[in-house]
Write a protein that holds these residues in place. Sequence first.
Motif, mmCIF file in Angstrom:
data_model
loop_
_atom_site.group_PDB
_atom_site.id
_atom_site.type_symbol
_atom_site.label_atom_id
_atom_site.label_comp_id
_atom_site.label_asym_id
_atom_site.label_seq_id
_atom_site.Cartn_x
_atom_site.Cartn_y
_atom_site.Cartn_z
ATOM 1 N N MET A 228 0.700 -0.877 0.304
ATOM 2 C CA MET A 228 -0.115 0.210 -0.564
ATOM 3 C C MET A 228 0.793 1.044 -0.410
ATOM 4 N N LYS A 229 0.510 2.195 -1.300
ATOM 5 C CA LYS A 229 1.607 3.304 -1.174
ATOM 6 C C LYS A 229 1.040 4.260 -1.445
ATOM 7 N N PHE A 230 1.085 5.737 -1.276
ATOM 8 C CA PHE A 230 0.784 7.342 -1.076
ATOM 9 C C PHE A 230 1.005 7.819 -1.224
ATOM 10 N N ILE A 231 0.956 9.251 -1.684
ATOM 11 C CA ILE A 231 1.572 10.285 -1.374
ATOM 12 C C ILE A 231 0.711 11.563 -1.482
ATOM 13 N N VAL A 232 1.837 12.419 -0.495
ATOM 14 C CA VAL A 232 -0.036 12.915 0.601
ATOM 15 C C VAL A 232 1.257 14.450 1.093
ATOM 16 N N SER A 233 0.728 15.884 0.399
ATOM 17 C CA SER A 233 1.481 16.578 1.466
ATOM 18 C C SER A 233 1.153 16.841 2.732
ATOM 19 N N SER A 234 2.762 17.172 2.888
ATOM 20 C CA SER A 234 2.863 17.197 4.831
ATOM 21 C C SER A 234 2.142 18.244 5.340
ATOM 22 N N SER A 235 1.347 19.654 4.758
ATOM 23 C CA SER A 235 0.238 20.309 5.640
ATOM 24 C C SER A 235 -0.906 19.939 5.277
ATOM 25 N N TYR A 236 -0.756 18.954 4.601
ATOM 26 C CA TYR A 236 -2.802 19.236 4.408
ATOM 27 C C TYR A 236 -2.921 18.236 4.959
ATOM 28 N N LEU A 237 -1.452 17.011 4.700
ATOM 29 C CA LEU A 237 -2.317 15.683 6.280
ATOM 30 C C LEU A 237 -2.161 16.265 7.497
ATOM 31 N N LEU A 238 -0.998 16.970 7.834
ATOM 32 C CA LEU A 238 -1.086 17.916 9.494
ATOM 33 C C LEU A 238 -1.675 18.585 9.555
ATOM 34 N N LYS A 239 -3.098 19.301 8.837
ATOM 35 C CA LYS A 239 -3.778 20.150 9.277
ATOM 36 C C LYS A 239 -5.510 19.178 9.868
ATOM 37 N N GLN A 240 -5.416 18.456 8.892
ATOM 38 C CA GLN A 240 -6.410 17.222 8.968
ATOM 39 C C GLN A 240 -5.889 16.360 10.718
ATOM 40 N N LEU A 241 -5.121 15.772 10.748
ATOM 41 C CA LEU A 241 -4.691 15.675 11.840
ATOM 42 C C LEU A 241 -4.537 15.607 13.044
ATOM 43 N N GLN A 242 -4.594 17.048 12.670
ATOM 44 C CA GLN A 242 -4.488 17.746 14.112
ATOM 45 C C GLN A 242 -6.254 17.641 14.815
ATOM 46 N N VAL A 243 -6.685 17.764 13.806
ATOM 47 C CA VAL A 243 -7.811 17.446 14.329
ATOM 48 C C VAL A 243 -8.564 16.529 15.254
ATOM 49 N N LEU A 244 -8.491 15.665 13.955
ATOM 50 C CA LEU A 244 -9.020 14.152 14.568
ATOM 51 C C LEU A 244 -7.509 13.848 15.890
ATOM 52 N N GLY A 245 -6.240 14.196 16.402
ATOM 53 C CA GLY A 245 -5.780 14.426 17.065
ATOM 54 C C GLY A 245 -6.902 14.374 18.822
ATOM 55 N N GLY A 246 -7.625 15.600 19.212
ATOM 56 C CA GLY A 246 -7.816 16.018 19.651
ATOM 57 C C GLY A 246 -9.072 14.574 20.573
ATOM 58 N N VAL A 247 -9.355 13.746 19.281
ATOM 59 C CA VAL A 247 -10.588 13.378 19.599
ATOM 60 C C VAL A 247 -9.680 12.067 20.911
ATOM 61 N N ILE A 248 -8.369 11.872 20.612
ATOM 62 C CA ILE A 248 -7.757 10.940 20.684
ATOM 63 C C ILE A 248 -7.536 10.729 22.678
ATOM 64 N N ASN A 249 -7.728 10.382 22.823
ATOM 65 C CA ASN A 249 -6.788 10.076 24.775
ATOM 66 C C ASN A 249 -5.657 10.273 24.900
ATOM 67 N N ASN A 250 -5.275 10.378 26.468
ATOM 68 C CA ASN A 250 -4.106 10.223 26.421
ATOM 69 C C ASN A 250 -3.788 9.498 27.647
ATOM 70 N N SER A 251 -4.717 8.297 27.872
ATOM 71 C CA SER A 251 -4.657 6.879 28.550
ATOM 72 C C SER A 251 -6.047 5.979 27.477
ATOM 73 N N ASN A 252 -5.279 5.640 27.439
ATOM 74 C CA ASN A 252 -6.544 4.804 26.468
ATOM 75 C C ASN A 252 -6.680 3.165 27.007
ATOM 76 N N THR A 253 -7.532 2.217 27.195
ATOM 77 C CA THR A 253 -8.055 1.308 27.630
ATOM 78 C C THR A 253 -7.491 0.042 26.487
ATOM 79 N N LEU A 254 -8.085 0.284 25.524
ATOM 80 C CA LEU A 254 -7.503 -0.621 24.077
ATOM 81 C C LEU A 254 -6.489 0.201 23.311
ATOM 82 N N PRO A 255 -5.514 -0.350 23.860
ATOM 83 C CA PRO A 255 -4.000 -0.063 22.391
ATOM 84 C C PRO A 255 -4.516 0.514 21.782
ATOM 85 N N ILE A 256 -5.447 0.279 21.126
ATOM 86 C CA ILE A 256 -5.055 0.184 19.104
ATOM 87 C C ILE A 256 -5.780 2.382 18.776
ATOM 88 N N LEU A 257 -6.425 2.419 20.656
ATOM 89 C CA LEU A 257 -7.190 4.111 20.444
ATOM 90 C C LEU A 257 -5.881 4.375 20.322
#
Length: 372
Positions: free
Chosen positions: A1-30
């Motif tokens: 699996m391979k893909f190419i993406v702009s670094s700043s575009y990816l960072l901007k989207q992931l920073q928004v999603l990062g807010g969902v993730i807890n500092n300590s999760n019961t399930l490591p996959i989270l």
Amino acid sequence: MKFIVSSSYLLKQLQVLGGVINNSNTLPILDNFLFELDENILKVSASDLETTMIATLDVESDDNGSIAVPARLLLDTLKTFPEQPLTFVAGDNNTVEISSNHGKYALAYASGEEFPNAVELDDPSTVSIPAGVLATAVSNTIFATGNDDLRPVMSGVFFQFDTEGLTFVATDAHKLVKYGRTDVKANQTAEFIMPKKPLNLLKGILAASDDDIKVEYNDSNAKFSFDNVQLLCRLIDGKYPNYEAVIPKENPNKLIIDRNQFLNSVRRVSIFSNKTTHQIRLKIAGAELNISAEDIDYSNKAEERLTCDYQGDDMQIGFNSRFLVEMLNNLNANDVSLEMSLPNRAGILTPVDGLDEGEKVTMLVMPVMLNS
């Protein structure tokens, strides 16, 4: 699996999603982002089981596949890159290799199948709300929600939709905010309690969006869709208290005053108030408002006099200054009105101006007993 993406575009989207993730999760996959690649569409998900956020990104690729990538590590790496294309290649040895202009970075990944599936809403009701309206409604109410684990219904914002308009309510039993819109209507009546965390996430993203937001909801879940993002969350279970019953209807004493002047005065005087009760005293006589506070333990006291427009009987009433400051801070008006009936009944704070067409804000603050 391979893909190419702009670094700043990816960072901007992931920073928004990062807010969902807890500092300590019961399930490591989270602790991971789920990357699902379908040719030139990359779907990234983050979840804490209660709230799931999915963003759809455009990338260059003709592969398919799904992997779970460590979120913190990826975000920390992306923050350091200047704008450039990055190539992601997921190998068979459970490592994903990121190639930039100057180097290569390998991260261990987990199989995408381990990631919990997002909830599908069965037979949802739908309403469309302009982003600005929802953002304003959330920022006007969320500060008044409670933090009491014993009363989980009060830790969220109550959404009430009907054919007349939309109402958003938050309370922690000391203060209450009711925000209404009559310019946006729903097709049918519905009510549900939204948790604080997804609303804070929404508030951050909505500010930058001009689109309409599609809100879908059933008895247990809600889904917000806009631009390229979907936010799904579990609703708070339970019945919201009857808030209309606590809003006093008869308030003969009405004070109108400049918001900024009142706010600054309360802020200054409250520095001298008791550190546990934060109590300030409002003494109103004629066209003069006297704001005072005293900390008897340390012999600190302060008093200020302001001119105001007042109709009603002379009275003294005590409030917790922190609640007053929070409420005055969250109003956009130049002048505010404070309506009261008795020193032991709640005061009602409303903006006199600065409201949009069809917008109504009512804030209620419970008084504190004055030591005469």
